[in-house]
Design a protein around this motif. Structure first.
Motif, PDB file in Angstrom:
ATOM      1  N   GLN A  61      -7.255 -17.842  13.660  1.00 35.03           N
ATOM      2  CA  GLN A  61      -6.840 -19.257  13.571  1.00 35.03           C
ATOM      3  C   GLN A  61      -6.086 -19.638  12.335  1.00 35.03           C
ATOM      4  O   GLN A  61      -6.243 -19.441  11.079  1.00 35.03           O
ATOM      5  CB  GLN A  61      -8.105 -20.354  13.527  1.00 35.03           C
ATOM      6  CG  GLN A  61      -8.013 -21.525  13.860  1.00 35.03           C
ATOM      7  CD  GLN A  61      -7.659 -21.979  15.040  1.00 35.03           C
ATOM      8  OE1 GLN A  61      -7.435 -21.361  16.098  1.00 35.03           O
ATOM      9  NE2 GLN A  61      -7.351 -23.456  15.253  1.00 35.03           N
ATOM     10  N   GLU A  93      -4.844 -25.909  16.249  1.00 35.80           N
ATOM     11  CA  GLU A  93      -5.587 -27.156  16.588  1.00 35.80           C
ATOM     12  C   GLU A  93      -4.869 -28.015  16.640  1.00 35.80           C
ATOM     13  O   GLU A  93      -4.124 -28.646  15.885  1.00 35.80           O
ATOM     14  CB  GLU A  93      -6.805 -27.035  15.380  1.00 35.80           C
ATOM     15  CG  GLU A  93      -7.488 -28.613  15.433  1.00 35.80           C
ATOM     16  CD  GLU A  93      -8.389 -28.784  16.921  1.00 35.80           C
ATOM     17  OE1 GLU A  93      -8.488 -29.955  16.983  1.00 35.80           O
ATOM     18  OE2 GLU A  93      -8.799 -27.770  17.202  1.00 35.80           O
ATOM     19  N   SER A 130      -6.818 -25.473  20.543  1.00 34.66           N
ATOM     20  CA  SER A 130      -8.056 -25.727  20.794  1.00 34.66           C
ATOM     21  C   SER A 130      -7.764 -27.593  20.522  1.00 34.66           C
ATOM     22  O   SER A 130      -6.643 -27.863  20.139  1.00 34.66           O
ATOM     23  CB  SER A 130      -9.118 -25.312  19.900  1.00 34.66           C
ATOM     24  OG  SER A 130      -8.791 -25.375  18.652  1.00 34.66           O
ATOM     25  N   HIS A 132      -9.947 -30.723  19.089  1.00 28.58           N
ATOM     26  CA  HIS A 132     -11.284 -31.291  18.845  1.00 28.58           C
ATOM     27  C   HIS A 132     -10.843 -32.745  18.713  1.00 28.58           C
ATOM     28  O   HIS A 132     -10.544 -33.635  17.670  1.00 28.58           O
ATOM     29  CB  HIS A 132     -11.723 -30.913  17.303  1.00 28.58           C
ATOM     30  CG  HIS A 132     -12.174 -29.753  17.220  1.00 28.58           C
ATOM     31  ND1 HIS A 132     -11.635 -28.723  17.303  1.00 28.58           N
ATOM     32  CD2 HIS A 132     -13.288 -29.287  16.921  1.00 28.58           C
ATOM     33  CE1 HIS A 132     -12.398 -27.479  17.061  1.00 28.58           C
ATOM     34  NE2 HIS A 132     -13.675 -27.984  16.919  1.00 28.58           N
TER      35      HIS A 132
END
Length: 380
Positions: A61, A93, A130, A132
């Motif tokens: 990541q 992210e 991803s 969030h």
């Protein structure tokens, strides 16, 4: 069958033969998006092929953005510092993109992220994202678990338009990801991850299985049909500690909106043997389901913060993953010293206690990093 029906059947078969002959693809080799771009179809096909080879891609990541005691240094990566090679999978992210922020929740500028994604793709690596996202109901963080949040953003609900606007911003960023020839860069998109946990607003403690399925399906449909996005492979992602096929699939939104089955798992202070046993069990369950459903299996997040065990890579990770049928594992980010003064990293940096063992892990025939991924030509 009439003569006309026979004629149409014959013409259909004749038209389909060249395609099958050129690509070597069957319907089972294709992603759930029927309009997926060529590069996306090829990536999916190659990930499936890789899954049965006993080899797997290694990811990290935020690998190109920062590491322990550095940030935004061109050409650098903690993985590369240690092994001389980049990871094969690059995780990024999107959190805070949905609110129009210039930086994500980890402080990475989206303009820089776009360039890092292009770099990773150009080098032959795989991109996974991803998200969030903030709570659409109250504007608080992804970790705000106000009951009823998902129910409040489904079609016809009071905050549905808020969620649509969030998706619009995500879609704009996704549509900006293009390679040197103007082609869209394929992305493994992992929304609403760790869905079986209770720490996110979309989690199992505050969301019914049907609500989760509806949210996932709406999101896929909106991105494909309304925004015209066809370069995504969709990742279904649970937490670790799986108990059964039924538990894993309780919130599964359907084969027609999922390409990759995955889970997240971390070692904490529990004994090494316990983590290895759990990892083996989870992966066995997920890979069997993936084979049954003609999907790809993966370990979407894994790690051991600060890696205190000198031989963790070849002593725990490698034996647990050896011989399994999955495509990739992604280790979490090397944040370094965070604002709360906590040190966080999940792959070694130069001088770290597990550095030498990570090099041994790198040299194993089953672990694939950037150079090997490039040779595989995953997009062709």
């Amino acid at each position: 069958m009439t003569l006309k029906d026979k004629l149409f059947l014959f013409l259909g078969l004749m038209l389909s033969v060249p395609f099958l002959k050129v690509t070597g693809q069957t319907q089972a080799d294709r992603p759930c998006d029927e309009k997926a771009t060529r590069e996306t179809v090829n990536l999916y096909r190659n990930l499936k092929k890789l899954s049965g080879s006993g080899r797997y891609l290694i990811g990290h990541q935020d690998a190109l953005a920062y590491g322990v005691q550095w940030k935004y240094e061109k050409g650098r990566s903690d993985v590369k510092d240690v092994t001389g090679d980049y990871p094969a999978v690059y995780g990024w992210e999107l959190g805070h993109l949905e609110q129009g922020s210039a930086r994500n929740l980890d402080g990475v500028a989206f303009d820089k992220m776009r360039e890092f994604i292009r770099q990773g793709y150009k080098q032959g690596g795989v991109i996974t994202l991803s998200w969030h996202g903030i709570n659409p109901k109250n504007g608080k963080s992804a970790w705000d678990v106000e009951p009823g949040t998902v129910a409040s953003i489904l079609p016809g609900a009071p905050y549905h338009d808020v969620y649509r606007k969030q998706l619009d911003r995500v879609a704009t960023f996704l549509l900006s990801l293009k390679g040197d020839k103007g082609e869209y860069i394929p992305v493994l998109f992992r929304p609403f991850h760790e869905l079986t946990g209770g720490w996110f607003w979309w989690g199992a403690k505050t969301t019914t299985p049907e609500e989760y399925k509806t949210l996932f399906r709406f999101t896929v449909d909106y991105l494909q049909r309304i925004k015209g996005i066809h370069h995504l492979l969709y990742v279904y992602n649970t937490s670790g500690g799986l108990q059964s096929d039924e538990a894993f699939l309780e919130r599964y939104p359907g084969d027609d909106v999922v390409d990759i089955l995955s889970f997240d798992t971390y070692q904490f202070k529990n004994p090494q043997a316990d983590f290895a046993t759990s990892l083996k069990g989870d992966l066995a369950l997920v890979e069997q389901l993936a084979q049954r459903k003609n999907k790809v299996a993966a370990v979407a997040e894994m790690g051991f913060s600060q890696i205190p065990e000198a031989n963790w890579w070849t002593g725990t990770v490698a034996p647990s993953l050896k011989g399994r049928n999955f495509a990739y594992v992604l280790f979490w980010r090397n944040a370094g010293v965070k604002p709360d003064n906590e040190m966080e990293y999940f792959v070694p940096y130069k001088g770290q206690v597990s550095e030498k063992d990570f090099v041994r892990y790198y040299r194993l025939p089953e672990t694939l990093f950037q150079k090997e991924a490039r040779a595989l030509k995953l997009y062709k």
